[in-house]
Design an enzyme around this catalytic site. Structure first.
Site, PDB file in Angstrom:
ATOM      1  N   ASP A   1      37.165  48.825  40.548  1.00  6.32           N
ATOM      2  CA  ASP A   1      38.523  48.384  40.914  1.00  6.32           C
ATOM      3  C   ASP A   1      38.842  48.745  42.364  1.00  6.32           C
ATOM      4  O   ASP A   1      38.288  49.693  42.922  1.00  6.32           O
ATOM      5  CB  ASP A   1      39.528  49.031  39.951  1.00  6.32           C
ATOM      6  CG  ASP A   1      40.860  48.297  39.955  1.00  6.32           C
ATOM      7  OD1 ASP A   1      40.920  47.159  40.453  1.00  6.32           O
ATOM      8  OD2 ASP A   1      41.849  48.875  39.445  1.00  6.32           O
TER       9      ASP A   1
ATOM     10  N   HIS B   1      36.002  41.795  48.013  1.00  6.23           N
ATOM     11  CA  HIS B   1      35.069  41.462  46.923  1.00  6.23           C
ATOM     12  C   HIS B   1      33.636  41.379  47.440  1.00  6.23           C
ATOM     13  O   HIS B   1      32.699  41.807  46.768  1.00  6.23           O
ATOM     14  CB  HIS B   1      35.468  40.150  46.251  1.00  6.23           C
ATOM     15  CG  HIS B   1      36.779  40.235  45.531  1.00  6.23           C
ATOM     16  ND1 HIS B   1      37.084  41.262  44.666  1.00  6.23           N
ATOM     17  CD2 HIS B   1      37.882  39.437  45.548  1.00  6.23           C
ATOM     18  CE1 HIS B   1      38.306  41.083  44.184  1.00  6.23           C
ATOM     19  NE2 HIS B   1      38.812  39.992  44.708  1.00  6.23           N
TER      20      HIS B   1
ATOM     21  N   GLY C   1      40.604  44.565  46.421  1.00  2.00           N
ATOM     22  CA  GLY C   1      41.676  43.844  47.107  1.00  2.00           C
ATOM     23  C   GLY C   1      42.500  44.775  47.984  1.00  2.00           C
ATOM     24  O   GLY C   1      42.742  44.483  49.170  1.00  2.00           O
TER      25      GLY C   1
ATOM     26  N   LEU D   1      16.223  50.820  35.436  1.00  2.00           N
ATOM     27  CA  LEU D   1      17.633  50.697  35.051  1.00  2.00           C
ATOM     28  C   LEU D   1      17.945  49.314  34.474  1.00  2.00           C
ATOM     29  O   LEU D   1      17.499  48.304  35.018  1.00  2.00           O
ATOM     30  CB  LEU D   1      18.495  50.903  36.310  1.00  2.00           C
ATOM     31  CG  LEU D   1      19.997  50.662  36.143  1.00  2.00           C
ATOM     32  CD1 LEU D   1      20.655  51.871  35.482  1.00  2.00           C
ATOM     33  CD2 LEU D   1      20.652  50.383  37.487  1.00  2.00           C
TER      34      LEU D   1
HETATM   35  C1  IPE Z   1      39.731  45.296  35.825  1.00  4.02           C
HETATM   36  O1  IPE Z   1      40.425  45.376  37.020  1.00  4.02           O
HETATM   37  C2  IPE Z   1      38.735  44.178  35.866  1.00  4.02           C
HETATM   38  C3  IPE Z   1      37.606  44.354  36.775  1.00  4.02           C
HETATM   39  C4  IPE Z   1      37.361  45.376  37.552  1.00  4.02           C
HETATM   40  C5  IPE Z   1      36.665  43.265  36.766  1.00  4.02           C
HETATM   41  P1  IPE Z   1      41.840  44.657  37.217  1.00  4.02           P
HETATM   42  O2  IPE Z   1      42.257  44.959  38.605  1.00  4.02           O
HETATM   43  O3  IPE Z   1      41.739  43.229  36.832  1.00  4.02           O
HETATM   44  O4  IPE Z   1      42.740  45.394  36.141  1.00  4.02           O
HETATM   45  P2  IPE Z   1      44.320  45.573  36.056  1.00  4.02           P
HETATM   46  O5  IPE Z   1      44.925  44.218  36.258  1.00  4.02           O
HETATM   47  O6  IPE Z   1      44.713  46.520  37.153  1.00  4.02           O
HETATM   48  O7  IPE Z   1      44.533  46.149  34.703  1.00  4.02           O
HETATM   49  C1  IPE Z   2      38.318  44.713  41.351  1.00  2.12           C
HETATM   50  O1  IPE Z   2      39.130  44.791  42.470  1.00  2.12           O
HETATM   51  C2  IPE Z   2      37.511  43.448  41.304  1.00  2.12           C
HETATM   52  C3  IPE Z   2      37.954  42.485  40.305  1.00  2.12           C
HETATM   53  C4  IPE Z   2      38.910  42.641  39.440  1.00  2.12           C
HETATM   54  C5  IPE Z   2      37.255  41.218  40.296  1.00  2.12           C
HETATM   55  P1  IPE Z   2      40.586  44.139  42.460  1.00  2.12           P
HETATM   56  O2  IPE Z   2      40.465  42.736  42.913  1.00  2.12           O
HETATM   57  O3  IPE Z   2      41.247  44.327  41.164  1.00  2.12           O
HETATM   58  O4  IPE Z   2      41.288  44.993  43.588  1.00  2.12           O
HETATM   59  P2  IPE Z   2      42.775  45.540  43.545  1.00  2.12           P
HETATM   60  O5  IPE Z   2      42.900  46.334  42.287  1.00  2.12           O
HETATM   61  O6  IPE Z   2      43.670  44.348  43.559  1.00  2.12           O
HETATM   62  O7  IPE Z   2      42.869  46.371  44.761  1.00  2.12           O
HETATM   63 MG    MG Z   3      42.453  45.766  40.380  1.00  2.00          MG
END
Ligand code: IPE
Ligand code: IPE
Ligand code: MG
Length: 231
Positions: A13, A30, A16, A124
């Site tokens: 996570d 990403h 973004g 792995l």
């Molecule tokens: C969980 O992250 C999904 C992935 C890392 C692929 P999100 O950013 O989508 O989760 P929420 O929305 O904060 O719960």
């Molecule tokens: C995790 O990073 C990747 C995916 C969910 C695909 P995010 O895209 O959720 O990044 P944040 O949480 O918005 O920073």
């Molecule tokens: Mg996220």
């Protein structure tokens, strides 16, 4: 490092927010995150972890703006084109869980070819959760069981029987679940498989999560007292 940790799962996570902090587009986050998948996979392989399951796209991530979803749909292709030869040389075996049929045909082709190419590797297991949701997985398992009951193949089911219908069938239980970027929730990841996992949350964003952070999380894991309900 010696470890009893066979299966590590990571909610990658924060891509973004990491990008936004640098005034860059979320898609740049990403891309950097996907490059980090390569680094952490190589580190996990070196640490002799058996399985690394990475949450790459959830069944809820379709709610995001179309441009971002489209980018995430093609990113696996970019990743495998760049890194498959190296992953192959390192003996890493690629696997995927989730409903891949909603990915563009070319992404599916590249992923299936990576799985095929690496299927005999002994290192792995690098397992990508793509268009994956824990509830979706359980519902699919229940429907398959219902089909098998109708066909007379099963009449009752126990925990290990149920597990054999999950997408992770055959993999060891998750020992350690790490979530990066400060959020402390499961977000529909591996609901069944996390039943007795140790959870480690870190404020580090996924693109910044380094081998040293993985080792630190594993040390936290080693110092936990896993009681599994006993004493
Ligand atoms: C969980 O992250 C999904 C992935 C890392 C692929 P999100 O950013 O989508 O989760 P929420 O929305 O904060 O719960
Ligand atoms: C995790 O990073 C990747 C995916 C969910 C695909 P995010 O895209 O959720 O990044 P944040 O949480 O918005 O920073
Ligand atoms: Mg996220």
């Amino acid at each position: 490092m010696q470890t009893t940790c066979k299966h590590v799962a990571i909610i990658m996570d924060g891509n973004g927010r990491w990008a936004k902090n640098q005034n860059k587009l979320r898609t740049f986050g990403h891309l950097s995150g996907s490059e980090n998948v390569r680094n952490i996979a190589l580190a996990a392989n070196k640490l002799k972890i058996q399985v690394l399951t990475l949450y790459a796209f959830s069944t809820e991530n379709w709610k995001r703006p179309m441009e971002e979803v489209e980018y995430l749909m093609i990113l696996p292709e970019v990743f495998f084109n760049r890194f498959i030869d190296e992953l192959m040389r390192e003996g890493i075996k690629i696997m995927a869980i989730g409903d891949l049929t909603r990915f563009p045909p070319n992404t599916q082709r590249v992923l299936l070819s990576a799985i095929e190419k690496t299927k005999n590797n002994q290192g792995l297991i690098l397992n990508f959760a793509m268009n994956y949701g824990g509830r979706d997985e359980i519902i699919r398992a229940v429907n398959k069981i219902a089909d098998d009951v109708r066909l007379g193949k099963v009449d009752s089911i126990d925990e290990s029987g149920f597990e054999s219908y999950l997408m992770t069938a055959g993999l060891p239980a998750v020992d350690l679940m790490i979530r990066t970027s400060g959020e402390q929730r499961i977000s529909n990841f591996l609901l069944w498989q996390l039943a007795y996992a140790e959870l480690v949350f870190t404020d580090v964003s996924w693109p910044d999560f380094k081998e040293a952070d993985l080792i630190e999380a594993m040390q936290v894991f080693e110092n936990r007292n896993r009681r599994f309900g006993g004493l």
